[in-house]
Design an enzyme around this catalytic site. Structure first.
Site, PDB file in Angstrom:
ATOM      1  N   ASP A   1       0.835  -1.195   0.000  1.00 44.08           N
ATOM      2  CA  ASP A   1       0.000   0.000   0.000  1.00 44.08           C
ATOM      3  C   ASP A   1       0.873   1.250   0.000  1.00 44.08           C
ATOM      4  O   ASP A   1       2.093   1.146   0.102  1.00 44.08           O
ATOM      5  CB  ASP A   1      -0.897  -0.054   1.259  1.00 44.08           C
TER       6      ASP A   1
ATOM      7  N   ASP B   1     -10.503   2.806  -2.954  1.00 44.66           N
ATOM      8  CA  ASP B   1     -11.166   1.567  -2.533  1.00 44.66           C
ATOM      9  C   ASP B   1     -12.600   1.465  -3.054  1.00 44.66           C
ATOM     10  O   ASP B   1     -13.345   2.447  -3.085  1.00 44.66           O
ATOM     11  CB  ASP B   1     -11.224   1.491  -1.008  1.00 44.66           C
TER      12      ASP B   1
HETATM   13  C1  GAL Z   1      -6.218   0.910   1.576  1.00 48.45           C
HETATM   14  C2  GAL Z   1      -6.268  -0.158   0.496  1.00 48.45           C
HETATM   15  C3  GAL Z   1      -7.297  -1.187   0.902  1.00 48.45           C
HETATM   16  C4  GAL Z   1      -6.918  -1.780   2.249  1.00 48.45           C
HETATM   17  C5  GAL Z   1      -6.722  -0.686   3.280  1.00 48.45           C
HETATM   18  C6  GAL Z   1      -6.162  -1.222   4.585  1.00 48.45           C
HETATM   19  O1  GAL Z   1      -5.279   1.874   1.213  1.00 48.45           O
HETATM   20  O2  GAL Z   1      -6.617   0.429  -0.719  1.00 48.45           O
HETATM   21  O3  GAL Z   1      -7.386  -2.187  -0.086  1.00 48.45           O
HETATM   22  O4  GAL Z   1      -5.735  -2.529   2.086  1.00 48.45           O
HETATM   23  O5  GAL Z   1      -5.841   0.321   2.808  1.00 48.45           O
HETATM   24  O6  GAL Z   1      -6.011  -0.221   5.539  1.00 48.45           O
END
Ligand code: GAL
Length: 618
Positions: free
Chosen positions: A175, A262
């Site tokens: 991430d 997301d």
């Molecule tokens: C976001 C990511 C999600 C999930 C989340 C966890 O940035 O896009 O898929 O992994 O963080 O905190």
């Protein structure tokens, strides 16, 4: 030019090679399950193993859903002073070790023994997404400022060795919140809770994003993975949500790459995520796929009481070669949910060995028709109603690149029913419905395959986009977690002006000198496309500056290379000139390259060029 002692290297020189990464192993879109959409960060060993066991018991694993990925919430702290990551062992009993540091090896051993693969999660910055945005989430890292720095930054080699070496995970999702959120102005930074870093990613503005620095960090992870896993048996999943112009470099670095923020379990958000991949068919290839985020099938507006919505989400992700990653608590899966996730016809489309992302054959805000050319030459077809009203649609043989004077056979993939039409057929679509077909007929181009039927074999190595621009074509609904705060949901994701199948870089129909081309590749001047040649003898096309070009005077010269040898080229041509036919021998060549060279340097955004009816022929 040649022989000139001081000539600068030619940026458009042929490379005679395929530049999609060979690191990692994802010849087809990865399939599996991830904890995030099911549990958020509130994860534990029991929940993860129960879903893993359910994948096996329900037969979904045998159908391809093999990766079981642990997302945010597994870490407790980074031990000081040696920097080793510590697992939140109270949640993962099998991870407890005598020295207190913990090991995921027993868990990955168990998943492997079940015939599954194991995935883990980290962040390229010092801190995680939960720390940055959602401090009230479960299982946040604990301890001092340094102990709470659980991200890869400054520890790339150490962490990759631990996670992908010692612990033996098969997939790592990396991430980017830690290089986006920890700005000096962030109250969490000002209060001393976290150290400032960058930001390297300015999510709202590409021009304020340090693209080379972001790419460099992900490249370091790629290098560490190559050292740790010389057998090359892993998947590197990039999670930059379409920022940092990742569209243009992900295919050289990772095996799948997020194209948007997301997903959430509502229709509008699904449309947004869909649109972030729908026009990027030339940026998805074997070993590097577009990732519009995980499935939310089974939840909210995609639960089984929203049958059409759930089917559409699943079918579209299958057609667009999205990694199929389930995000549902599998202990609660009902038979109809299992039937949809396990739909063998849809899985076969997604996992078709040709690896072609579906191409938009008809586009509008109401109905879209996606066509995916399969390895056996037949077509996967999705006729998609984006709206909440019933609509009529016409499917034509031409959209399928099949002959209009011969019968087209359809198999309805939901009902299994066959149908036949000649020329065109009229279809009724319920609100939010996607009709799915497999189509066969006589090919319009009998001699071979159009390049736009094999986007997985066409790589815009240089797409002519000099300055990345945000893509205005993406549906922008309300973000549930932002509501209407701020000034709006603005165009953000870089990608505007990228090369396209059957369209210009800006989404117009292809047209040269007044002649429309229903098949072809649209790109900008000063571009170089790599084409994988699977045994074809000849490359044919009719080229020109597209009629949509703003400049009437700029000139372009087209040249075709076969394994680096020039095999055909035009003189300088400009907008309005008639298309020029090229026919080049490419027998035995592995890589055909298509170079469109402009007579100016710098920005070419006003200069779309068209490789009309481009095809590889037998
Ligand atoms: C976001 C990511 C999600 C999930 C989340 C966890 O940035 O896009 O898929 O992994 O963080 O905190």
């Amino acid at each position: 030019m040649a022989g000139h002692a001081h000539a600068a290297p030619d940026p458009l020189a042929p490379h005679a090679s395929w530049s999609v990464t060979t690191r990692g192993t994802a010849p087809l879109p990865p399939m599996g399950w991830n904890s995030w959409n099911a549990f958020n960060s509130d994860i534990d060993e029991e929940r993860i193993l129960a879903s893993a066991q359910a994948l096996v018991n329900t037969g979904l694993a045998a159908k391809g859903y093999r990766y079981v990925d642990i997302d945010d919430g597994w870490w407790l702290r980074r031990r000081q002073p040696d920097g080793r990551l510590v697992i939140r062992a109270e949640r993962f009993p099998s991870a407890v070790t005598a020295d207190g540091a913990g090991s995921f090896r027993p868990l990955t051993d168990k998943l492997h023994a079940m015939g599954l693969k194991a995935g883990i999660y980290s962040d390229i910055g010092r801190n995680s997404c939960g720390q940055a945005y959602t401090a009230n989430f479960a299982n946040q890292p604990e301890g001092s400022q340094l102990e709470r720095e659980v991200g890869l930054y400054g520890h790339i080699d150490q962490d990759i060795r631990l996670l992908m070496g010692d612990w033996n995970f098969d997939l790592i999702k990396v991430d980017g919140c830690g290089i986006r959120a920890m700005t000096p102005a962030n109250p969490l930074v000002k209060s001393g809770a976290y150290r400032a870093l960058g930001p390297l990613v300015d999510y709202d503005t590409l021009s304020r994003t340090d693209i080379p620095a972001v790419r460099g960090l992900y490249q370091e992870v790629s290098d560490a993975l190559a050292r740790t896993r010389p057998a090359n048996d892993y998947v590197f999943s990039l999670c930059l949500w379409g920022s940092a112009d990742v569209r243009s470099w992900a295919r050289q670095v990772g095996n799948m790459s997020r194209t948007s923020e997301d997903i959430s379990p509502n229709w509008e958000r699904m449309l947004h995520n869909l649109d972030s991949v729908a026009r990027r068919e030339l940026y998805a290839h074997a070993n590097s796929w577009n990732d519009p985020d995980m499935l939310y099938v089974g939840t909210g507006e995609f639960d089984m009481s929203h049958r059409e919505e759930a089917r559409s989400h699943m079918a579209l992700w299958a057609m667009l070669n999205a990694p199929l990653i389930i995000g549902f608590d599998m202990r609660k899966a009902t038979p109809d949910l299992l039937a949809l996730l396990g739909n063998t016809a849809l899985i076969a489309l997604n996992q078709d060995p040709a690896g072609n992302q579906a191409v938009l054959a008809w586009d509008s805000d109401t109905v879209q028709i996606f066509v995916k050319t399969l390895a056996d030459g037949s077509k996967g077809v999705a006729v998609f109603n984006r709206t909440g009203s019933a609509v009529d649609a016409t499917l034509t043989a031409e959209q399928l690149k099949l002959r209009t004077d011969a019968p087209v056979d359809l198999v309805d993939l939901w009902e299994g029913k066959p149908a036949r039409f000649t020329g065109e057929t009229r279809l009724g679509l319920a609100p939010h419905q996607t009709l799915m077909f497999r189509a066969t007929g006589q090919r319009e181009h009998a001699g071979g395959l159009y390049l736009s039927e094999q986007p997985g074999a066409v790589n815009p190595a240089i797409d002519g986009v000099e300055t990345p621009m945000a893509d205005p074509m993406i549906h922008r609904g309300l973000l549930p977690w932002k509501n209407t705060k701020g000034s709006g949901e603005r165009p953000i994701y870089g990608g505007w002006g990228g090369a396209r199948a059957d369209a210009t870089p800006y989404g117009q129909a292809l047209r040269i000198g007044g002649e429309t081309f229903t098949s072809g590749i649209g790109t900008l001047a000063n571009s170089r496309l790599e084409v994988r040649n699977a045994g074809f003898a000849r490359f044919v096309t009719r080229v020109g500056v597209d009629d949509s070009a703003l400049s009437a005077t700029a000139k372009v010269r087209f040249e075709v290379f076969a394994d680096g040898r020039s095999v055909a080229r035009t003189g300088w041509i400009k907008r309005g000139d008639a298309p020029i036919a090229l026919s080049a021998p490419v027998q035995g060549a592995r890589i055909v390259e298509l170079v469109a060279r402009g007579d100016r340097t710098g920005l070419q955004n006003d200069l779309p060029v068209t490789w009309g009816a481009a095809a590889l022929d037998r």
